[in-house]
Design a protein around this motif. Sequence first.
Motif, mmCIF file in Angstrom:
data_model
loop_
_atom_site.group_PDB
_atom_site.id
_atom_site.type_symbol
_atom_site.label_atom_id
_atom_site.label_comp_id
_atom_site.label_asym_id
_atom_site.label_seq_id
_atom_site.Cartn_x
_atom_site.Cartn_y
_atom_site.Cartn_z
ATOM 1 N N THR A 2 39.467 43.050 49.376
ATOM 2 C CA THR A 2 40.213 42.671 48.270
ATOM 3 C C THR A 2 39.428 41.519 47.564
ATOM 4 N N SER B 61 38.227 42.211 43.742
ATOM 5 C CA SER B 61 39.465 41.683 42.952
ATOM 6 C C SER B 61 38.846 41.222 41.552
ATOM 7 N N LYS C 52 44.264 40.293 39.609
ATOM 8 C CA LYS C 52 45.263 40.440 40.477
ATOM 9 C C LYS C 52 45.277 41.571 41.344
ATOM 10 N N GLY C 53 45.120 41.552 42.710
ATOM 11 C CA GLY C 53 44.776 42.793 43.668
ATOM 12 C C GLY C 53 46.140 43.335 44.162
ATOM 13 N N LYS D 97 49.050 43.877 47.014
ATOM 14 C CA LYS D 97 49.504 43.228 47.726
ATOM 15 C C LYS D 97 49.273 44.028 49.391
ATOM 16 N N ASN E 192 42.944 33.613 48.668
ATOM 17 C CA ASN E 192 43.178 35.019 48.499
ATOM 18 C C ASN E 192 44.388 35.445 49.542
ATOM 19 N N GLU F 46 47.780 34.743 47.646
ATOM 20 C CA GLU F 46 47.720 35.518 46.585
ATOM 21 C C GLU F 46 48.217 37.178 47.089
ATOM 22 N N ARG F 47 47.476 37.533 47.875
ATOM 23 C CA ARG F 47 47.505 39.148 48.211
ATOM 24 C C ARG F 47 48.502 39.306 49.365
#
Length: 579
Positions: free
Chosen positions: A284, A288, A292-293, A295, A342, A345-346
């Motif tokens: 990711t 990325s 936005k990658g 989840k 990261n 966010e993921r």
Amino acid sequence: MNRIMVKKSVFCGNIVTKDEYTCQVSEAFNTIVSEMFADPPAFQLMTGKQVSNVEGQHIYLPKGLCSKLKLLVNSEGMNGDEAMKTIFDRLVKHTESWSIPLKRFYFHRENVFFTIHFPAVFNIVLSRLLTPAENGELLKSQSDVDVVSNPIICCCLIQEAYVRTTLLASAYTRRLKKCVGRNMICTYMSKTNIKATPHSLGVKDFLYPNNDGNKSCKTDKLCSALEQHGFISDSREIFTFTPDYVCQFNKILPQYKDLHLKNFHLSSSTLQVLAELERRISMTILNSAGKKGAKIDLLAICSTTADDPYMSRNFLTALVTCCHVMSSQQVAPGEECRVCTNLHERLNFQLLTHGKVDFSRARKKLNYIDDITSCDEVVPVFERFVADSFEAKYNQAGGWEDLVHPIASSIVSLEFLSMTLKRSKEFEKSATSQNQFVLYNYSRIVQILTRFNSAVKKGYYQQLPLLSDINFEVLSTDPEHLLVNHLWRCFDIMSEYYMLKSGEGDRLGVESFKPYILANYVKDLSALFSTFYKRHQVLDQNLPHLLPIMNARIYLLKAIKLVFEEFFDCLMMTPVDRM
């Protein structure tokens, strides 16, 4: 990102569920009231919930709203009783053109009950359940969740509760597979090496990591990095935390410094899952490109006993540790950590907790008190209960041995999944016979249908008419109405159970995961069928005036059997054709 298509369950059609029907009646009722009065309050009719009560078949206006309506009528100077009867009469007439009309209304204990035209309910519910063409369709997902890879589940196990933990994990996995067509990759985490798996309970839904995880190329690099920094020993069996090594996890675990971190057993599957998660997260980062990658979903299931919830945090901390040791980044003082950013966010991390399991009462009440001291002995002890019942019935004649394990494991599944998640499980023998009777009633239905089919082949009965040719008006008794009303409710239950909603807070549908509702529904269905079976003979003489009601009841039993099987599948229960 493609929207996942879901195989349509028999419960996910366009049929109006009972809750939806009640809302439609409420809307019609409010329309009639609005035509008679200026600015009236809103009235919401209710669905009868008492399974065994005849009034539970109907929908009703609660006494509080009845009083409010009467005050509204009196304020306009009308005759209260007559005006209310006029409103209710208009509502009944308004529904005459509906596929399921109201039949009449009556007053009872200050409530107003509306009876439903049950032949129409029979026809619609049974047609929806028993029409094969409907069952195999595809439709857009009931779920609004995008799943691009198999989510990962971590079962945090302790000796006293791991059967409940793994059964909940299995039920959740089966539900997610039905919702979005995905399995979950599963691992187990414990302070010691617990060797039992859900396979001992007949659970086969998990995708397990490779057994040679410690030897695989994927994990070897991770092991080397963890060994280099002192997190694991040469044996690679224990993960030891060194909290001062990694950065402060400002965004992932703000309370990291305050956690009571404990070492845990590093099984090959746990190592494999950690390596897989680290790979997904690192990919990711690489792909990325500032966008936005997708989840990455991680669910931990554990009991509320002692340190068990901490174990899930330990697994998350171990994951963060793995990501750091595998990363080549050098973080300067004051610089933001790209790995932590990261992950923040993921990673979608959710925790599902359940109450503990208490065997103290079992040791006092069970016959085999010396054998059941932990989850290891649960299924074997129930196998002995089941074997004893077979021997008592068949006088030790053989032929039933292959049924003992599936029946015992099904009883255990229903036993553990019948309670709310937060409630502690006090293990008792008393539930054994009740849960076993659910399977017994299913086998009764199978035997009745088998005898009917055999009689048809021998020419004693004619072939069963088409469903569209059945007159359900002949099913007029309370037990029959209670059964079809309960079958109607299954559409509401399953639609809610299979529904996943998008959103950062509950992407995996943990909040709506309530297997105990399904388990209690099955028990209620079994009880209602018992009442029906005691009062009515399904297979009767081959006489013209008896065949219409027999054919209608055969279709009713077919529908009950199908609903049993669907709910059994969700609850990891194995249907058996004889007991």
